[in-house]
Design a protein around this motif. Structure first.
Motif, PDB file in Angstrom:
ATOM      1  N   ASP A  66      -5.947  -2.650  -5.458  1.00  0.00           N
ATOM      2  CA  ASP A  66      -6.636  -3.258  -4.326  1.00  0.00           C
ATOM      3  C   ASP A  66      -5.553  -3.600  -3.304  1.00  0.00           C
ATOM      4  N   ASN A  67      -5.407  -2.749  -2.325  1.00  0.00           N
ATOM      5  CA  ASN A  67      -4.321  -2.937  -1.349  1.00  0.00           C
ATOM      6  C   ASN A  67      -4.533  -4.188  -0.496  1.00  0.00           C
ATOM      7  N   ALA A  68      -5.766  -4.591  -0.317  1.00  0.00           N
ATOM      8  CA  ALA A  68      -6.030  -5.806   0.454  1.00  0.00           C
ATOM      9  C   ALA A  68      -5.542  -7.053  -0.275  1.00  0.00           C
ATOM     10  N   LYS A  69      -5.505  -6.969  -1.603  1.00  0.00           N
ATOM     11  CA  LYS A  69      -5.067  -8.101  -2.421  1.00  0.00           C
ATOM     12  C   LYS A  69      -3.656  -7.917  -2.972  1.00  0.00           C
ATOM     13  N   ASN A  70      -3.009  -6.821  -2.593  1.00  0.00           N
ATOM     14  CA  ASN A  70      -1.660  -6.539  -3.116  1.00  0.00           C
ATOM     15  C   ASN A  70      -1.624  -6.599  -4.644  1.00  0.00           C
ATOM     16  N   SER A  82       0.812  -1.215   0.000  1.00  0.00           N
ATOM     17  CA  SER A  82       0.000   0.000   0.000  1.00  0.00           C
ATOM     18  C   SER A  82       0.849   1.270   0.000  1.00  0.00           C
TER      19      SER A  82
END
Length: 115
Positions: A72-76, A30
């Protein structure tokens, strides 16, 4: 360090769409400015689009209104949605990550726009 793996390239007809994905390793994805570059045969590598950690985007004039970068920072993962593709978009597309003076490249994925 961050390692980048692109996917989603292929052959598409003019006017068609493709979505490229770039999966990143590491726990501070992120924080990186993420970008897409491309290199056509016989040409220099050029920036296509980039996106800051806060979601600010920047596009090359040649793709404005046709391509959309997102992350999508949650999914890198960072994406490049490419619509209204033209033959001149044919190139190897590379994912790029930058944090201060550190940067990393993916191995590239081929996009061919042809009828």
């Amino acid at each position: 360090q961050v390692q980048l793996v692109e996917s989603g390239g292929g052959l598409v007809q003019p006017g068609g769409s493709l979505r490229l994905s770039c999966a990143a390793s590491g726990s501070i994805f992120s924080s990186y400015v993420m970008g897409w570059y491309r290199q056509a045969p016989g040409k220099q590598r050029e920036m296509v689009a980039d996106i800051t950690r806060g979601g600010l985007t920047n596009y090359a004039n040649s793709v404005k209104g046709r391509f959309t970068i997102s992350r999508d920072n949650a999914k890198n993962t960072v994406y490049l949605q490419m619509d209204s593709l033209k033959p001149e978009d044919t190139a190897v597309y590379f994912c790029h990550a930058r944090l201060s003076s550190y940067y990393s490249w993916g191995q590239g994925t081929q996009v061919t726009v042809s009828s």
